[in-house]
Design an enzyme around this catalytic site. Structure first.
Site, short mmCIF file in Angstrom:
data_model
loop_
_atom_site.label_atom_id
_atom_site.label_comp_id
_atom_site.label_asym_id
_atom_site.label_seq_id
_atom_site.Cartn_x
_atom_site.Cartn_y
_atom_site.Cartn_z
N ASN A 8 -3.89 13.12 -102.79
CA ASN A 8 -5.14 13.56 -103.30
C ASN A 8 -5.10 15.15 -103.27
OD1 ASN A 8 -7.80 14.30 -104.01
ND2 ASN A 8 -8.72 13.03 -102.23
N HIS A 94 -14.86 8.79 -102.85
CA HIS A 94 -14.56 9.58 -101.84
C HIS A 94 -15.63 10.07 -100.74
CE1 HIS A 94 -12.35 12.81 -99.51
NE2 HIS A 94 -11.28 12.02 -99.94
N GLY A 171 -9.40 16.08 -93.29
CA GLY A 171 -9.04 17.62 -93.16
C GLY A 171 -9.49 18.16 -91.92
N SER A 209 -6.04 13.17 -92.31
CA SER A 209 -4.95 13.91 -91.56
C SER A 209 -3.56 13.28 -91.68
CB SER A 209 -5.48 14.44 -90.16
OG SER A 209 -6.50 15.01 -90.27
P1 13P Z 1 -6.72 15.22 -95.45
O1 13P Z 1 -5.29 14.28 -95.52
O2 13P Z 1 -6.49 16.71 -95.75
O3 13P Z 1 -7.41 14.85 -93.95
O4 13P Z 1 -7.77 14.58 -96.40
C1 13P Z 1 -7.75 13.06 -96.43
C2 13P Z 1 -8.37 12.76 -97.89
O5 13P Z 1 -9.64 13.13 -97.82
C3 13P Z 1 -7.63 11.94 -98.81
O6 13P Z 1 -8.43 11.63 -99.59
#
Ligand code: 13P
Length: 252
Positions: A8, A94, A171, A209
């Site tokens: 994503n 999401h 994130g 993550s």
């Molecule tokens: P990260 O992998 O950057 O933590 O994001 C996860 C996410 O929201 C995927 O949809």
């Protein structure tokens, strides 16, 4: 069944970047033993599907309008338009859509209905916020978020994709522990078995993550059918490391 690795990109990318990424991805595909999906911003979906249309990679939209249209909905992109642009799947609910754009269950039910009606496979995202985890109410919260699936269960395809993404792990670099992932996935699998008609099976992705260095361990967990990857999906090399992690997870 093969694992599903979905990248994503969120609001990242450029025309040149999509071109280079698609080229790089095509090169690593022969060695991949999983299904792959890539969700780029809507603007780049036709470009991505033109590059990857002849491959097995699923072109995934990050969002869809709750309105079927066509019609007077300035700024919206309908499920039919996404289908027309070559998409096969769409992320719905999401956490960034729920929290930054205040999407509630009513909106999400509309989006799921429109997606399915246009022939897109919804990937329904759920996950608890940090304070709810800390208060120990996370399973209750996950069950609450499954209401959108209960309300659309007769519409959903035979395989129902659900992504468990704890909001505190998105994130942040803070990945959920294998015990936390296993607990949530086992809980969700049970609940979904109860909710869905017998003819339908839920498949669960973990997101939050995920990166090359932790993907194999996560993908090896029973009940983890794949991963939904944010920032680590932005480069083919890191996505490739995650894809390689699906091999480790395959039974000997
Ligand atoms: P990260 O992998 O950057 O933590 O994001 C996860 C996410 O929201 C995927 O949809």
């Amino acid at each position: 069944m093969k694992k599903f690795v979905v990248g994503n990109w969120k609001m990242n990318g450029t025309t040149t970047g999509v071109q280079e990424y698609a080229q790089g991805l095509i090169q690593i595909l022969p060695a991949a033993s999983c299904e792959i999906g890539i969700a780029v911003p809507s603007l780049y979906l036709p470009q991505l599907s033109a590059r990857l249309g002849a491959t097995s990679v699923a072109v995934v939209a990050q969002d869809v309008s709750q309105f079927k249209g066509p019609g007077a909905y300035t700024g919206e992109i309908s499920a039919q338009m996404l289908k027309d642009a070559g998409c096969t799947h769409v992320l719905i609910g999401h956490s960034e859509r729920r929290h930054v754009f205040a999407e509630d269950d009513l909106v999400l039910v509309g989006k799921i209905a429109c997606a399915v009606d246009a022939g897109l496979v919804p990937i329904i995202c759920i996950g608890e916020e940090l304070h709810i985890r800390q208060q120990g109410r996370y399973l209750e919260e996950l069950a609450r978020q499954l209401a959108v699936i209960e309300r659309t269960r007769d519409l959903l395809p035979a395989t129902v994709w659900v992504a468990y993404e704890p909001v505190w792990a998105i994130g942040t670099g803070l990945v959920a522990s294998t015990a936390q992932i296993s607990e949530a996935h086992a809980f969700l699998a049970d609940k979904l078995r109860e909710l869905l008609p017998k003819s339908k099976t839920a498949r669960l992705l973990y997101g939050g993550s995920v990166k090359g260095s932790n993907a194999a361990e996560i993908l090896a967990l029973p009940g983890v059918d794949g991963v939904l990857v944010g920032s680590a999906s932005l480069t083919v090399s890191e996505l490739g490391a995650i894809i390689a992690g699906t091999k480790v997870a395959l039974p000997a």
